[in-house]
Design a protein around this motif. Sequence first.
Motif, PDB file in Angstrom:
ATOM      1  N   UNK A 190       0.803  -1.223   0.000  1.00 47.50           N
ATOM      2  CA  UNK A 190       0.000   0.000   0.000  1.00 47.50           C
ATOM      3  C   UNK A 190       0.839   1.278   0.000  1.00 47.50           C
ATOM      4  N   UNK A 191       1.894   1.314   0.801  1.00 46.45           N
ATOM      5  CA  UNK A 191       2.729   2.515   0.830  1.00 46.45           C
ATOM      6  C   UNK A 191       3.421   2.740  -0.502  1.00 46.45           C
ATOM      7  N   UNK A 192       3.909   1.674  -1.088  1.00 45.54           N
ATOM      8  CA  UNK A 192       4.608   1.807  -2.370  1.00 45.54           C
ATOM      9  C   UNK A 192       3.657   2.247  -3.474  1.00 45.54           C
ATOM     10  N   UNK A 193       2.423   1.774  -3.430  1.00 46.46           N
ATOM     11  CA  UNK A 193       1.458   2.207  -4.439  1.00 46.46           C
ATOM     12  C   UNK A 193       1.023   3.648  -4.212  1.00 46.46           C
ATOM     13  N   UNK A 194       0.931   4.067  -2.946  1.00 47.36           N
ATOM     14  CA  UNK A 194       0.649   5.480  -2.671  1.00 47.36           C
ATOM     15  C   UNK A 194       1.788   6.349  -3.192  1.00 47.36           C
ATOM     16  N   UNK A 195       3.017   5.852  -3.089  1.00 43.95           N
ATOM     17  CA  UNK A 195       4.179   6.555  -3.635  1.00 43.95           C
ATOM     18  C   UNK A 195       4.054   6.688  -5.147  1.00 43.95           C
ATOM     19  N   UNK A 196       3.662   5.590  -5.796  1.00 41.62           N
ATOM     20  CA  UNK A 196       3.474   5.584  -7.249  1.00 41.62           C
ATOM     21  C   UNK A 196       2.412   6.601  -7.657  1.00 41.62           C
ATOM     22  N   UNK A 305      -0.716  10.015   3.991  1.00 39.62           N
ATOM     23  CA  UNK A 305      -1.436   9.404   5.096  1.00 39.62           C
ATOM     24  C   UNK A 305      -2.279  10.423   5.841  1.00 39.62           C
ATOM     25  N   UNK A 306      -2.956   9.961   6.885  1.00 41.78           N
ATOM     26  CA  UNK A 306      -3.902  10.807   7.606  1.00 41.78           C
ATOM     27  C   UNK A 306      -3.307  12.071   8.185  1.00 41.78           C
ATOM     28  N   UNK A 307      -2.064  11.993   8.699  1.00 36.98           N
ATOM     29  CA  UNK A 307      -1.464  13.167   9.325  1.00 36.98           C
ATOM     30  C   UNK A 307      -1.012  14.213   8.320  1.00 36.98           C
ATOM     31  N   UNK A 308      -1.026  13.880   7.029  1.00 32.67           N
ATOM     32  CA  UNK A 308      -0.664  14.877   6.015  1.00 32.67           C
ATOM     33  C   UNK A 308      -1.664  16.030   5.996  1.00 32.67           C
ATOM     34  N   UNK A 309      -2.850  15.803   6.556  1.00 38.14           N
ATOM     35  CA  UNK A 309      -3.863  16.855   6.605  1.00 38.14           C
ATOM     36  C   UNK A 309      -3.432  18.019   7.501  1.00 38.14           C
ATOM     37  N   UNK A 310      -2.428  17.773   8.338  1.00 38.84           N
ATOM     38  CA  UNK A 310      -1.907  18.851   9.183  1.00 38.84           C
ATOM     39  C   UNK A 310      -1.150  19.884   8.369  1.00 38.84           C
ATOM     40  N   UNK A 337      -3.349  13.978  -2.479  1.00 39.60           N
ATOM     41  CA  UNK A 337      -4.233  12.910  -2.963  1.00 39.60           C
ATOM     42  C   UNK A 337      -5.207  12.382  -1.921  1.00 39.60           C
ATOM     43  N   UNK A 338      -4.943  12.606  -0.652  1.00 42.39           N
ATOM     44  CA  UNK A 338      -5.872  12.187   0.382  1.00 42.39           C
ATOM     45  C   UNK A 338      -6.023  10.684   0.504  1.00 42.39           C
ATOM     46  N   UNK A 339      -7.231  10.255   0.880  1.00 38.15           N
ATOM     47  CA  UNK A 339      -7.488   8.854   1.207  1.00 38.15           C
ATOM     48  C   UNK A 339      -7.538   7.940  -0.017  1.00 38.15           C
ATOM     49  N   UNK A 340      -7.501   8.511  -1.225  1.00 40.24           N
ATOM     50  CA  UNK A 340      -7.568   7.690  -2.441  1.00 40.24           C
ATOM     51  C   UNK A 340      -6.196   7.287  -2.968  1.00 40.24           C
ATOM     52  N   UNK A 341      -5.121   7.677  -2.282  1.00 39.90           N
ATOM     53  CA  UNK A 341      -3.779   7.513  -2.842  1.00 39.90           C
ATOM     54  C   UNK A 341      -3.423   6.058  -3.131  1.00 39.90           C
ATOM     55  N   UNK A 342      -3.743   5.136  -2.232  1.00 43.71           N
ATOM     56  CA  UNK A 342      -3.378   3.730  -2.447  1.00 43.71           C
ATOM     57  C   UNK A 342      -4.164   3.147  -3.623  1.00 43.71           C
ATOM     58  N   UNK A 343      -5.470   3.388  -3.651  1.00 38.52           N
ATOM     59  CA  UNK A 343      -6.297   2.880  -4.748  1.00 38.52           C
ATOM     60  C   UNK A 343      -5.872   3.490  -6.076  1.00 38.52           C
ATOM     61  N   UNK A 344      -5.491   4.758  -6.062  1.00 34.36           N
ATOM     62  CA  UNK A 344      -5.035   5.411  -7.292  1.00 34.36           C
ATOM     63  C   UNK A 344      -3.701   4.813  -7.751  1.00 34.36           C
TER      64      UNK A 344
END
Length: 364
Positions: A190-196, A305-310, A337-344
């Motif tokens: 999941x983290x690697x795909x969010x990076x992608x 991730x969630x804390x990026x909203x800060x 990208x928010x909460x859709x980053x992994x799916x994207x």
Amino acid sequence: MVELSGGDPALLRRLNVVSVLRALHGAGELTLTELVRASRLSRPTVEEIVSDLGQQGLAEEVRSDPGTPRSVGRPAKRYRFRTEAGYLAGVDIGPHKVLCLVTDLRGDIVGNARAEVDPAMSAADRLAATREVIERATRGHNLRALGVGTTGVISEGKVVISDRLPDWQGLDLAGELGAGRPYPVLVGNDTKLATLAEHWRGAARSAGEVIYLLVGRSISVGLILGGKLHLGHHGSAGEIGVLRAVGWYGALDRVRSYGPERLFAAVRHGDPEAEAIVAGFVADLATGVAATVLTVDPQLVVIGGGLSQAGDLLAAPLRAELARLCLFPVQVETSILGAESVALGAVRLALDQVESELFSVTEG
């Protein structure tokens, strides 16, 4: 690309087709003259190829709107790549949710579905929920590939190491979700795909070397090196959080106990206790990030991730701490990208597969 002759006729033909298809795919829409220029092939060859691509459903001539004023002379033929010739899906399977995005062949979202799940749910129930979400999201769409993101070290579609979800380790996720399906299923961390995803559509689009820091219910790292996602030999590149000395295991404890939203709201109002908690958290975070920065020498660090909203309440102190610890200052941004980053990112994984097939010089 120049028009080829001699040699293997089938191979030469395929090379010419790929040249035209790449040009049309990249631009989206081109006149015949523009397509001839972009592919560097003869006009008769291009006309023949776009006719064949039309029969395959990959291209079509764009008809002029009858109400549009026409210039003098014969209107230029115009063709477009049919982004609706197939669809892709990207799934994020996490402890608390399953999210599926459906896109066309350009990666534009055309559908989605979501289900809330329990962290204690069995693997069988989580898979059942995932199948149901995929079915809801993709109904009526002809899928060409499915990408899947989930927690753990992933290798060849299997969850090799995972301690966050029950019965998840050892699961052949590609096999479970791909059984009976006519399209490939590709699985990634999941983290690697969010990076992608961040490199594709987010804050890291123009960067060749990127450290992506996922900070939510846990902390993990993804890497872009030379403009490409770096997985490593076992698919575990960036898993520095497993080193207890880095301090990431307990770094989130005080943030969680205070409540992230409440914590950063208090920081905005100048609360000394909240400021001290954030400063301590950033100090714990920065040790592992600095080690990675010194190893990779990136253009950019992206907080997701969630804390990026800060936003800059987290990015600014981390930027300052990294400037103190590292040889050179490093740019630090938060994800867009928010909460859709992994799916994207899972969509991008699927799209890479389809584009590889479309632009392969060998058919079949």
